[in-house]
Every structure is written in structure tokens, then in C-alpha cells.
Design an enzyme around this catalytic site. Structure first.
Site, PDB file in Angstrom:
ATOM      1  N   GLY A  21       0.807  -1.220   0.000  1.00  0.00           N
ATOM      2  CA  GLY A  21       0.000   0.000   0.000  1.00  0.00           C
ATOM      3  C   GLY A  21       0.834   1.261   0.000  1.00  0.00           C
ATOM      4  O   GLY A  21       0.495   2.248   0.656  1.00  0.00           O
ATOM      5  N   ALA A  22       1.927   1.261  -0.765  1.00  0.00           N
ATOM      6  CA  ALA A  22       2.884   2.360  -0.701  1.00  0.00           C
ATOM      7  C   ALA A  22       2.657   3.438  -1.747  1.00  0.00           C
ATOM      8  O   ALA A  22       3.529   4.266  -1.982  1.00  0.00           O
ATOM      9  CB  ALA A  22       4.304   1.807  -0.839  1.00  0.00           C
ATOM     10  N   ASN A  23       1.486   3.450  -2.380  1.00  0.00           N
ATOM     11  CA  ASN A  23       1.222   4.482  -3.384  1.00  0.00           C
ATOM     12  C   ASN A  23       0.474   5.675  -2.809  1.00  0.00           C
ATOM     13  O   ASN A  23       0.151   6.620  -3.527  1.00  0.00           O
ATOM     14  CB  ASN A  23       0.433   3.899  -4.562  1.00  0.00           C
ATOM     15  N   GLY A  25      -0.671   7.963   1.202  1.00  0.00           N
ATOM     16  CA  GLY A  25      -0.706   8.090   2.648  1.00  0.00           C
ATOM     17  C   GLY A  25       0.609   7.793   3.341  1.00  0.00           C
ATOM     18  O   GLY A  25       1.702   8.091   2.847  1.00  0.00           O
ATOM     19  N   GLY A  27       2.139   4.965   3.814  1.00  0.00           N
ATOM     20  CA  GLY A  27       3.014   4.066   3.077  1.00  0.00           C
ATOM     21  C   GLY A  27       3.854   4.779   2.040  1.00  0.00           C
ATOM     22  O   GLY A  27       5.046   4.471   1.862  1.00  0.00           O
ATOM     23  N   SER A 138      -3.040  -0.105  14.692  1.00  0.00           N
ATOM     24  CA  SER A 138      -3.957   1.023  14.849  1.00  0.00           C
ATOM     25  C   SER A 138      -4.399   1.118  16.295  1.00  0.00           C
ATOM     26  O   SER A 138      -4.504   0.111  17.006  1.00  0.00           O
ATOM     27  CB  SER A 138      -5.181   0.834  13.949  1.00  0.00           C
ATOM     28  N   TYR A 164     -13.559  -3.486  11.289  1.00  0.00           N
ATOM     29  CA  TYR A 164     -12.252  -2.830  11.232  1.00  0.00           C
ATOM     30  C   TYR A 164     -11.475  -3.091  12.518  1.00  0.00           C
ATOM     31  O   TYR A 164     -10.289  -3.437  12.496  1.00  0.00           O
ATOM     32  CB  TYR A 164     -12.423  -1.330  11.007  1.00  0.00           C
TER      33      TYR A 164
END
Length: 301
Positions: A21-23, A25, A27, A138, A164
Site C-alpha cells: 500500500g505504498a502508493n 498516505g 506508506g 492502529s 475494522y
């Protein structure tokens, strides 16, 4: 440590990082900072076009590879593509409070993506990991509960926040059990958890209606720090000399913001029985197993 900044990160030249998920925020910031410090960084993303745009903006030794955590065949394909060692795996990707949806393999989307996808990736990639696995947790784990009778919300009424919370609590339990197993196998690899506090990212930008949504959105906007500040705990957990089973988070406002430091986690995250039961269920659901053998006194792992 309560004053850590990106200036404290030593050269990462010669080290390889895989970040899910590094694309966007936290990340994306994490990947960018590591690349700036000389690391080879693999952006493991579902949307390759967005991943390439992010990589182009970073510069440095950055690669983009497709990974859909909501599809176990994609996870297996991604892991099998690695022949070289990986120094640090950062399990960062996540989805937050969508309506009831299911992954390709039929799991509730938050549990399937946030926990099971990362669980499978970690087991499959672990033989090539040399240093550590960082799990991005989280604060929501504090209110999370595991329903072992209905992990994928098939019989109970679906609650987005509850789902969540379960997925993030599962992250913490799994990371703790991972360290126990690594220790039993006498592996030098460490399992570390980091949480970003309340960061202003797309994960928190959830559409909704009603008074509750407006109040929550106002609260988040009031206390949130930037994605850059939210990435500092991950960077600290990934690069600093911390022991296995550490938990790193912001140091101020009850863990919501501030410089990273060792944080207090809920005692339930160290529940050995629940951690082992979740691990066993996760192995069954994903078809992946811990790949290292326990030795000596740790043979009971």
C-alpha cells in the site's frame, strides 16, 4: 526516544524494503523517505498506475509490483517473484469501514485485506526476510474483538467499525505470535508493530452521512497530524535498534500524535491462547504456514 525525525535515519544503502500500500498516505511517505536514504524500495500495490506515479515522484531505486491483498493468488504470485533477500517487510496497506464486501476468496474485506492478506504474504516471504517484519497497527485495536465463531461476518449483523476493529486487533495478535515463533526458531528476524496515531490520510477520508459521521470527521480533522508525521513510527520501527515484539507509536495525546516512542498496547494483544488460535485459523483460511522450524526448547511452537 521522543525526538526522532527523518534526519535520524542512517543510510539505508544496500537494504531492500517491501512496503504494501505504498502508493498513498503513510506508506507512500515511508517509501519515499527510505528511497531518499539509499534503500531499494518495492512498492507493493494493487493499482500499478498509481504506484508508478508515486514511484516517479520519489526518485531513487524504487520498483512497482502488483499485489492485491484481497486475492490470495495475487499474494502467492507476488511472493514467488522474489529471488533476492528482503531486509524489511512493512505490512502497511489497509482498508477502513467499507460496506460489507468480500475478497476474491470469500473473506470479509477488512479481515481479508488487513489481516489475512498480510498474514499469507508474511509466511510466504519470511524465508527471504533478513531483518524484520513491521506491522502497521492502529489505536482501534484497543476496542477490537475477535469472534472466532464468525471471523468473516457470515452469521452476525455486519458492523463496519466492528469489522475494522477486529482486523486491526488481529494484526496485533498475529504480530505477537509471529515474534514468539521467530524466537522459538532461533531466527534473528524481528516482528515489530507501529501505529501512525491519527493521521490525515485517505484511509480516514470515509464518506458518510448523519450526525455520528460529522462528529467523527470533525474529531479526526481536529487532532490528526500529517501523513509525514504518521509515517515516523513506521520509519522508526523499520530502521531503529528496537527489540522484537516492540510497539511503536506517537508519544503525545494518548498516542494520537507526536514523535514516535515505545507505546503501551492493550494487554489482550499478548493473550497467548487467542494468538495461537488466530494463527491456526489464519493458516487454515489462507493455506499458508510458518515456514521456519522450532529448535531446542522452542519445539512446541
Amino acid at each position: 526516544m521522543t525526538s526522532f525525525t527523518t534526519a535520524d535515519i542512517a543510510s539505508q544503502k544496500g537494504r531492500t524494503y517491501v512496503i504494501t500500500g505504498a502508493n498513498g498516505g503513510v506508506g507512500r511517505v515511508t517509501a519515499s523517505v527510505l528511497a531518499e536514504n539509499g534503500a531499494r524500495v518495492i512498492l507493493a500495490v494493487r493499482n500499478e498506475e498509481k504506484g508508478r506515479a508515486a514511484a516517479d515522484a520519489m526518485g531513487g531505486n524504487v520498483e512497482v509490483r502488483r499485489l492485491d491483498l484481497a486475492d490470495l493468488s495475487s499474494v502467492r504470485g507476488f511472493a514467488s517473484s522474489f529471488a533476492d533477500p528482503v531486509d524489511v517487510l512493512i505490512n502497511n496497506a489497509g482498508i477502513s469501514i467499507p460496506p460489507l464486501e468480500r475478497t476474491v476468496d470469500g473473506f470479509e474485506s477488512q479481515f481479508g485485506t488487513n489481516h489475512l492478506g498480510h498474514f499469507a504474504l508474511t509466511n510466504l516471504l519470511l524465508p527471504q526476510v533478513r531483518d524484520r517484519v513491521v506491522t502497521v497497527g492502529s489505536l482501534v485495536h484497543l476496542i477490537g474483538k475477535i469472534d472466532f465463531e464468525d471471523l468473516n461476518w457470515r452469521t452476525r449483523s455486519y458492523k463496519p467499525y466492528g469489522a475494522y476493529g477486529q482486523s486491526k486487533f488481529a494484526n496485533h495478535l498475529s504480530a505477537h505470535e509471529l515474534q514468539r515463533r521467530l524466537t522459538a526458531a532461533e531466527s534473528p528476524v524481528k516482528s515489530v508493530v507501529a501505529h501512525p496515531g491519527i493521521a490525515a490520510t485517505n484511509l480516514m477520508n470515509v464518506e458518510g452521512r448523519g450526525l455520528r459521521h460529522r462528529v467523527e470527521k470533525f474529531f479526526v480533522q481536529s487532532v490528526a497530524h500529517s501523513a509525514g508525521d504518521g509515517a515516523l513510527p513506521s520509519l522508526y520501527a523499520a530502521t531503529a535498534d528496537v527489540p522484537g515484539d516492540s510497539y511503536i507509536g506517537p508519544s503525545r495525546m494518548f498516542g494520537m500524535r507526536g514523535a514516535p516512542s515505545p507505546a503501551r498496547r492493550a494487554a489482550k494483544t499478548r493473550n497467548v491462547e487467542d494468538a495461537r488460535r488466530l494463527w491456526a485459523e489464519s493458516e487454515r483460511l489462507t493455506g499458508t504456514v510458518f515456514p521456519l522450524k522450532a529448535t531446542g526448547s522452542g519445539a512446541g511452537a
